[in-house]
Design an enzyme around this catalytic site. Structure first.
Site, PDB file in Angstrom:
ATOM      1  CG  LEU A 142      37.174 -27.958  18.088  1.00 17.24           C
ATOM      2  CD1 LEU A 142      36.025 -26.769  17.829  1.00 17.24           C
ATOM      3  CD2 LEU A 142      37.582 -27.996  19.763  1.00 17.24           C
ATOM      4  CG  ASP A 143      35.496 -34.882  20.067  1.00 18.52           C
ATOM      5  OD1 ASP A 143      36.693 -35.147  19.783  1.00 18.52           O
ATOM      6  OD2 ASP A 143      35.166 -35.009  21.281  1.00 18.52           O
ATOM      7  CE  LYS A 144      30.070 -36.103  11.337  1.00 22.00           C
ATOM      8  NZ  LYS A 144      29.756 -37.622  10.672  1.00 22.00           N
TER       9      LYS A 144
END
Length: 311
Positions: A140-142
């Site tokens: 997942l993105d940050k």
């Protein structure tokens, strides 16, 4: 006989009626779909046991037999433990699903070596006296929150990687986007590639990789002109949902990188549901990740008045 790498733990399984009559080799190769390197390792190590005695690949299984397999360690893949709070959504001896917060990396990236979700999970496992091996199956993105699937040993990682590649791991995201979508449901099928003008940005590109996002509108807040949508990915490209909705003129709220307005402190994207097949039992595991933002992002007055709150 080859002894193989160090043993992390042992996995015991009682043979159910539907597996009776299979050989050990058929169970490992056909039912569990073990990768070749693990089949070779188990065949040559001589460390399989059946009902407490040394087992062979040719042994035929009977109902209620007890098969014991060593789970091999992989020291080079260990993550340095960090302290921190973590929400565990599902866990057994093979897999773990955690609920990721915003502003957190999944794993160390060379610059950040501690404090990632993987580091915190390694610390969580160490406190329980468990192995510190922990590897994310997907990313997942940050600043994206929600469910992330992890493997707790190399064999589980290999089996789950195969599921991911074949599309058997299903992920449903909730996103808040600007504007009211024309269609209540649809599919965005546009190839995605790198943006040569920005090192971390992606864009729709004819020379990019295939990317397909299916969506359904859940609700609309007329006061803020925001729509809540459910998204299912048929592919897993970097920033896929963010790029696709920006491309059709409905960028994610808070996603300033892709044209969204800063109405939230991050892009409004949450991995709400995760479904996968357990690599050993064959059971379908379904997990729902509660929202973790404080103050909440996925709940606001306008949506509640319309009777379509995301909660």
């Amino acid at each position: 006989m080859e002894q193989g790498p160090p043993i992390q733990s042992y996995f015991k399984v009682t043979i159910p009626k539907e597996w009776a009559g299979m050989t050990v080799e058929q169970l490992l190769k056909e039912r569990w779909n073990f990768p070749r390197k693990f089949l070779h390792l188990y065949r040559m190590s001589g460390r399989l046991s059946l009902n407490g005695k040394s087992g062979r690949f040719s042994d035929r299984l009977q109902e209620n037999d007890e098969l014991t397999l060593p789970i091999y360690a992989e020291p080079s893949a260990k993550i340095v433990p960090s302290e921190g709070e973590v929400s565990i959504l599902y866990e057994d001896e093979h897999v773990l699903v955690a609920n990721k917060k915003a502003n957190m990396l999944i794993h160390p990236d060379g610059k950040t070596v501690e404090g990632t979700l993987s580091n915190i999970l390694a610390g969580y496992l160490a406190e329980k006296g468990d192995s510190r091996y922990i590897q994310a199956v997907h990313r997942l993105d940050k600043d994206t929150t929600g469910a992330v699937l992890f493997a707790k040993h190399p064999l589980a990682k290999a089996l789950l990687d195969r599921q991911l590649a074949s599309g058997k791991i299903k992920r449903t995201y909730y996103a808040i986007v600007h504007g009211r979508l024309k269609n209540s449901r649809g599919t965005i099928a546009e190839k995605i590639g790198r943006d040569r003008h920005h090192p971390s940005k992606r864009r729709v590109s004819r020379t990019g990789r295939d990317a397909v996002t299916c969506y359904e509108v859940i609700g609309y807040d007329a006061g803020r002109d925001l729509s809540l949508v459910s998204c299912r990915l048929q592919t897993g490209r970097t920033h896929q949902i963010r790029v696709h909705f920006s491309y059709i003129g409905h960028p994610l709220a808070g996603d300033v990188l892709y044209g969204g307005k800063p109405v939230f402190p991050r892009q409004a994207l949450h991995a709400k549901f995760l479904t996968f097949v357990h690599p050993f039992s064959g059971e379908t595991i379904e997990v729902e990740a509660p929202y973790v933002d404080d103050p909440p992002i996925f709940r606001w007055k306008g949506m509640e008045q319309n009777g379509t709150t995301a909660e």
